[in-house]
Enzyme design. Structure first.
Site, PDB file in Angstrom:
ATOM      1  N   LYS A  25       0.934  -1.121   0.188  1.00 45.33           N
ATOM      2  CA  LYS A  25      -0.156   0.099   0.092  1.00 45.33           C
ATOM      3  C   LYS A  25       0.906   1.335  -0.141  1.00 45.33           C
ATOM      4  CE  LYS A  25      -1.751  -0.633   4.039  1.00 45.33           C
ATOM      5  NZ  LYS A  25      -1.015  -1.838   4.478  1.00 45.33           N
ATOM      6  N   ARG A 100      -8.321   2.022  10.519  1.00 48.49           N
ATOM      7  CA  ARG A 100      -8.063   0.513  10.603  1.00 48.49           C
ATOM      8  C   ARG A 100      -9.056  -0.035  11.366  1.00 48.49           C
ATOM      9  NH1 ARG A 100      -1.747  -0.499  11.651  1.00 48.49           N
ATOM     10  NH2 ARG A 100      -1.019   0.715   9.840  1.00 48.49           N
ATOM     11  N   ARG A 139      12.450  -6.847   5.927  1.00 47.03           N
ATOM     12  CA  ARG A 139      12.392  -5.278   5.402  1.00 47.03           C
ATOM     13  C   ARG A 139      13.317  -4.538   6.479  1.00 47.03           C
ATOM     14  NH1 ARG A 139       6.886  -2.516   4.655  1.00 47.03           N
ATOM     15  NH2 ARG A 139       6.587  -2.086   6.901  1.00 47.03           N
ATOM     16  N   ARG A 172      12.897  -2.136  11.800  1.00 43.48           N
ATOM     17  CA  ARG A 172      12.077  -1.708  12.866  1.00 43.48           C
ATOM     18  C   ARG A 172      11.408  -2.621  13.722  1.00 43.48           C
ATOM     19  NH1 ARG A 172       8.027   1.179   8.521  1.00 43.48           N
ATOM     20  NH2 ARG A 172       6.798  -0.471   9.361  1.00 43.48           N
ATOM     21  N   ARG A 183       1.180  -8.386  14.291  1.00 43.58           N
ATOM     22  CA  ARG A 183       0.427  -7.367  13.494  1.00 43.58           C
ATOM     23  C   ARG A 183      -0.424  -7.908  12.277  1.00 43.58           C
ATOM     24  NH1 ARG A 183       5.265  -4.607  10.402  1.00 43.58           N
ATOM     25  NH2 ARG A 183       3.693  -3.192   9.766  1.00 43.58           N
TER      26      ARG A 183
END
Ligand SMILES: [Zn+2]
Length: 234
Positions: A25, A100, A139, A172, A183
């Site tokens: 996204k 969300r 990532r 992160r 998540r």
């Protein structure tokens, strides 16, 4: 690079990109925002920025995000409404990863109506959990410019160093595999009902987000053309 082959025209509305973390996204919504010259609003980026600067909001949300939990609606909505009051939002905007939850979506509807915007275009990015886990746990993010790399798909030229500005790459806390799983579970639990909410209103389109960046971009272009046909402007 032109990924949306419609003529440039005013947006005058919100584009909402739904989908789990890692669905792409961010990349697509930034391109579309640039294409229309409107702000790109990522509540995740705004919250991480608040954490990085150690603001009062940042201090509250830091432990929540490090656990992989969703930040409470009232905190997010206060932040969003403040941002939407700034003048650069008058021509429309792109939301990335917001709303969300159902309460956020309902409150956003009221804000958009109050500010005189038309109905949003909502796009659901669909991709399975195995692919998401592979993408997210690889990532790494630049600590200087925020550029994102992936050790599997898009590694930097020198390991651990940003190609653009030489910044150190860090993982992160919320991209660690154990947090990624939480998540994704939080997304299924709290955000999936949003797709139904927008589908009932006839506002939802879907893209296959497992496809390449270019193919997803083309699919978005087709959706925007159809949306334009529905009510005369995108
Ligand atoms: Zn960088």
């Amino acid at each position: 690079m032109s990924m949306v082959s419609v003529a440039r025209m005013p947006l005058n509305r919100a584009l909402i990109f739904l989908g789990p973390p890692g669905a792409g996204k961010g990349t697509q919504s930034k391109r579309v925002a640039q294409r229309y010259g409107v702000p790109h609003l990522s509540t995740g980026d705004m919250l991480r920025d608040a954490i990085g600067r150690g603001t009062p909001l940042g201090q509250i949300v830091r432990p929540i995000m490090e656990r992989g939990d969703l930040v409470p609606d009232d905190l997010v909505m206060k932040m969003v409404e403040e941002r939407l009051s700034e003048p650069d939002f008058s021509k429309g905007f792109v939301f990335d990863g917001f709303p969300r939850t159902l309460p956020q979506a309902e409150q956003l509807d009221r804000i958009l109506e109050r500010k005189g915007f038309g109905k949003p275009v909502v796009i659901d990015f669909q991709v399975d959990d195995g692919e998401l886990l592979r993408r997210l746990s690889g990532r790494w993010t630049c600590s200087v410019g925020g550029e994102i790399y992936n050790v599997n798909d898009a590694p930097p030229k020198v390991p651990g160093v940003c190609d653009a500005d030489g910044g150190a790459l860090v993982q992160r806390p919320d991209d660690r595999p154990e947090v990624v799983k939480e998540r994704l579970a939080a997304y299924q639990r709290q955000t999936k009902p949003l797709a139904d909410y927008y589908r009932r209103q006839g506002l939802l389109d879907t893209v296959n987000a497992a496809a390449s960046v270019e193919d997803v971009g083309r699919a978005l272009g087709e959706i925007f053309r159809r949306a334009e046909g529905r009510d005369g402007h995108l």
